[in-house]
Write a protein that holds these residues in place. Structure first.
Motif, PDB file in Angstrom:
ATOM      1  N   CYS A   6     -10.613   4.192   5.188  1.00  0.00           N
ATOM      2  CA  CYS A   6     -10.428   2.781   5.726  1.00  0.00           C
ATOM      3  C   CYS A   6     -10.678   2.953   6.914  1.00  0.00           C
ATOM      4  N   ARG A   7     -10.955   4.075   7.649  1.00  0.00           N
ATOM      5  CA  ARG A   7     -11.892   3.695   8.736  1.00  0.00           C
ATOM      6  C   ARG A   7     -13.459   3.085   8.856  1.00  0.00           C
ATOM      7  N   ILE A  15       0.256  -1.703  -0.042  1.00  0.00           N
ATOM      8  CA  ILE A  15      -0.313  -0.447  -0.260  1.00  0.00           C
ATOM      9  C   ILE A  15       1.417   1.253  -0.092  1.00  0.00           C
ATOM     10  N   LEU A  16       0.800   2.101  -1.156  1.00  0.00           N
ATOM     11  CA  LEU A  16       1.084   3.700  -0.907  1.00  0.00           C
ATOM     12  C   LEU A  16       0.695   4.212  -0.754  1.00  0.00           C
ATOM     13  N   TYR A  17      -0.148   4.317  -0.445  1.00  0.00           N
ATOM     14  CA  TYR A  17      -1.777   5.879  -0.496  1.00  0.00           C
ATOM     15  C   TYR A  17      -3.291   4.870   0.167  1.00  0.00           C
ATOM     16  N   ILE A  18      -3.377   4.825   1.140  1.00  0.00           N
ATOM     17  CA  ILE A  18      -5.431   4.992   0.948  1.00  0.00           C
ATOM     18  C   ILE A  18      -5.773   5.964   1.615  1.00  0.00           C
ATOM     19  N   ASP A  33      -2.309   5.290   7.981  1.00  0.00           N
ATOM     20  CA  ASP A  33      -1.087   5.534   8.338  1.00  0.00           C
ATOM     21  C   ASP A  33      -0.599   3.877   9.193  1.00  0.00           C
ATOM     22  N   GLU A  34      -1.715   3.482   9.670  1.00  0.00           N
ATOM     23  CA  GLU A  34      -1.557   1.896   9.763  1.00  0.00           C
ATOM     24  C   GLU A  34      -1.223   0.851   8.596  1.00  0.00           C
ATOM     25  N   MET A  35      -2.130   1.802   7.796  1.00  0.00           N
ATOM     26  CA  MET A  35      -1.729   0.342   6.467  1.00  0.00           C
ATOM     27  C   MET A  35      -0.841   0.868   5.370  1.00  0.00           C
ATOM     28  N   ILE A  36      -0.461   2.396   5.695  1.00  0.00           N
ATOM     29  CA  ILE A  36       0.162   1.759   4.758  1.00  0.00           C
ATOM     30  C   ILE A  36       1.356   1.592   4.913  1.00  0.00           C
TER      31      ILE A  36
END
Length: 678
Positions: free
Chosen positions: A192-193, A185-188, A200-203
């Motif tokens: 995503c909440r 993942i580069l951006y989400i 930040d938790e996923m990138i």
């Protein structure tokens, strides 16, 4: 003796001449360099600008003409006069600092807005250099200015686009995901909440970490397909189960696209993911309800089939023996009247049962059309004759009018067409107390050929506000109609469905108290007449006596069939159930077996399979179903079990005698099985 020097001095040696030659060579080099510089500056698209210590322009190249200026007009002017007011103070401060000995900052090149001769502004980019004076101190600066307006505009547009993209992505309810070719993942987007995570938790993590383990392999395969396969459109969507932080999951539907650089290398993969959990739940609920509805339809069909069987079985005896009773020559007038009334009442009851079953078959989509050639004129006349007795009892006239020339033959489902016309005729006679009924028939050649029929009566008519209910199931013009005239309210609904199946339509024109006209059309292309077949009645009467096994759990029905067939000299054997029928088939060879279907213990289907498989004497003997089960599913089950034909209950004497004559012939053994489309 003295010697003069080259400069007029006397005595000594002459001064050497080489410094002057070197100077001339150096001057020549400088002149050549100046020419080259002029050529370069005159042809360069960039602007060469030299500014003295006083910030006045000492030289400007021909490239300044691109901004609308003449180079000579700018020489001697302060350089900041060409700059945007917002940039002038910064230039003066920086210029004075450099002239004072401060090095030029190394983070250049520097960008300025320069005014054109027409008053517009262009962006320029330059990398200035200090020009040292004879004393080694800065004597000015020189720079090469390049027009970067397009680049600045493109960069501004890109920045604006990125801002808007970020704004849309940050506010979108869908999840926008950008990953690299490896799936990291580069951006989400903040949406995503919905999964309980922050961006930040996923990138930086693999996107598959947030999918249900059962969907990860599919997602990885999907990524490989996107990278190696052709471009995908927005309708190419996939659904995945995404894990929620803390437990549970939601369904996400997404479409993805690959971005590549000029060399074809993958830059990133962008996916738009939408929460479709509610839709999936609704679809699951719809499937559940559909399954319940199908189960209910099946239960209804089974109920109607059982009801039909339970009603038709006793009706077989009632109608059969009432018919035999009517034919007795020594009946008293009262007894004959009673027998006639029994027969009439049983036929009315049979009509009700047939209406219910027909409607059930139509609703279940179990009606298959069987177009066959027939003469339309003769067809209408024969059908009208069927209600002649009913009309005669009420002293009504019956007339048939051929309204247009008719083909010699048309291809349509005659029995279904007769069912529609007979229903309309019966209603017309039922609701008419005086006058008569007229049937008009015409033909339209357009559209492949259509048969057009109308039934006009002089009866009670229909009020305008009640016409809309006529073709609805279980509905009549008003409640008093059913009390006065009877009926299930299904007849016209069946007519509408059948005409629709036959590619036509039906309608009514009426005024209350002035009769009604029902019109309908069906698709009926012209065709060649069918060759006349041998008379079935003659075949029945000429048939040789045969050995026939009658299998039925009802003694009344066995007795009735025995009476109907016994007069033709047939040798009859009876069996009260499937097991007894199999035993009889083991002992005796028969020419024909008449088999009931619904019997306690071993039913007719199981008995047929046993005879076909294990009884050498009768494995090839024709077996004809004689049953009240007449739905298409029942006929198909008969065929699958190995039966050859079907006779419905209540028994039509002509049909019974005809089929017995046909199947009891020696050449009928193992002939073609029954047609389930009947």
């Amino acid at each position: 003796m003295s010697q003069s020097s080259s400069d007029g001095g006397r005595g000594g040696f002459a001064a050497p001449r080489w410094p002057w030659a070197r100077r001339r060579a150096r001057l020549a080099e400088l002149e050549a360099a100046a020419r080259d510089f002029r050529i370069l500056t005159e042809h360069s698209r960039d602007i060469i600008l030299r500014v003295g210590r006083d910030r006045r322009i000492a030289f400007v190249s021909a490239g300044i003409r691109r901004l609308g200026y003449v180079p000579a007009d700018l020489v001697g002017r302060f350089v900041e006069e060409m700059l945007h007011p917002d940039d002038q103070a910064l230039l003066r401060t920086g210029f004075e600092a450099v002239m004072g000995g401060t090095p030029i900052p190394s983070y250049g090149p520097f960008e300025h807005r320069v005014r054109t001769a027409s008053g517009d502004w262009v962006w320029t980019e330059g990398a200035p250099r200090v020009v040292p004076g004879p004393d080694g101190k800065p004597a000015g600066m020189i720079t090469q200015l390049r027009d970067i307006t397009r680049r600045k505009l493109a960069r501004a547009a890109l920045a604006d686009s990125e801002v808007r993209y970020r704004l849309l992505a940050d506010r979108a309810t869908d999840i926008i995901l950008r990953t690299d070719a490896a799936g990291t993942i580069l951006y989400i987007s903040p949406a995503c909440r919905a999964l309980g995570y922050s961006a930040d938790e996923m990138i930086g993590r693999p996107a598959t970490d947030f999918l249900d383990p059962e969907d990860r392999a599919m997602a990885a395969e999907r990524t490989l397909d996107l990278i190696s396969g052709p471009p995908r459109g927005p309708d190419d969507r996939r659904e995945y189960r995404a894990l929620i932080k803390g437990g549970g999951c939601i369904w996400l539907e997404g479409a993805s696209s690959v971005n590549r650089d000029a060399s074809g290398q993958v830059i990133d993969i962008v996916s738009h993911l939408r929460d479709v959990t509610d839709r999936r739940a609704a679809e699951d609920e719809l499937r559940r309800k559909r399954a319940e509805a199908e189960a209910a339809t099946l239960a209804k069909s089974e109920f109607l089939a059982n009801m039909s069987h339970e009603i038709r079985t006793p009706l077989t005896g009632i109608m059969g023996f009432a018919g035999l009773l009517e034919e007795l020559p020594d009946l008293s007038p009262d007894a004959r009247t009673y027998a006639t009334r029994i027969a009439t009442a049983s036929r009315a009851l049979l009509s009700v049962v047939n209406d219910i079953l027909d409607f059930s078959k139509i609703e279940a989509g179990q009606v298959d059309l069987d177009p066959q050639p027939f003469d339309p004129a003769a067809f209408v006349v024969e059908t009208v004759e069927l209600v002649a007795a009913q009309a005669g009892e009420k002293r009504l006239t019956l007339a048939t009018v051929i309204e247009t020339p008719l083909p010699r033959a048309v291809a349509a489902d005659g029995p279904r067409l007769r069912q529609v016309l007979l229903n309309l005729l019966s209603n017309a006679v039922k609701f008419t107390e005086a006058g008569g009924v007229t049937v008009g028939v015409g033909y339209e050649a357009q559209g492949g050929g259509r048969l057009r029929i109308r039934v006009t009566d002089t009866g009670v008519g229909i009020a305008p506000e009640r016409r809309g209910r006529l073709f609805q199931r279980f509905s009549q013009a008003d409640g008093s109609i059913s009390r006065q005239y009877g009926g299930t309210g299904l007849g016209l609904a069946i007519c509408r469905s059948l005409t629709g199946l036959m590619g036509g339509e039906i309608g009514v024109e009426s005024e209350e108290g002035r009769g009604a006209t029902f019109r309908f059309t069906v698709r009926a292309p012209p065709c060649e007449p069918e060759a006349a077949a041998a008379g079935e009645d003659e075949t029945a009467l000429d048939a040789r006596p045969a050995r026939i096994l009658i299998v039925d759990d009802s003694p009344v029905n066995r007795e009735l069939v025995g009476v109907l067939l016994g007069v033709f000299g047939h040798q009859l054997t009876e069996a009260c159930g499937g097991a007894e029928a199999v035993e009889a088939a083991w002992r005796t060879e028969f020419d024909l077996i008449l088999m009931d279907l619904q019997m306690p213990g071993m039913d007719g289907l199981a008995a047929t399979r046993a005879i076909r498989g294990d009884c050498p004497l009768n494995a090839a003997t024709p077996i004809v179903a004689l049953s009240a089960n007449i739905l298409p599913t029942h006929l198909e089950a008969c065929r699958q079990a190995g039966m050859d034909d079907h006779i419905g209950k209540p028994i039509d004497t002509r049909e019974l005698l005809t089929k017995v004559a046909r199947w009891s012939q020696p050449e009928a053994r193992m002939a073609a099985p029954i047609d389930t489309a009947a």
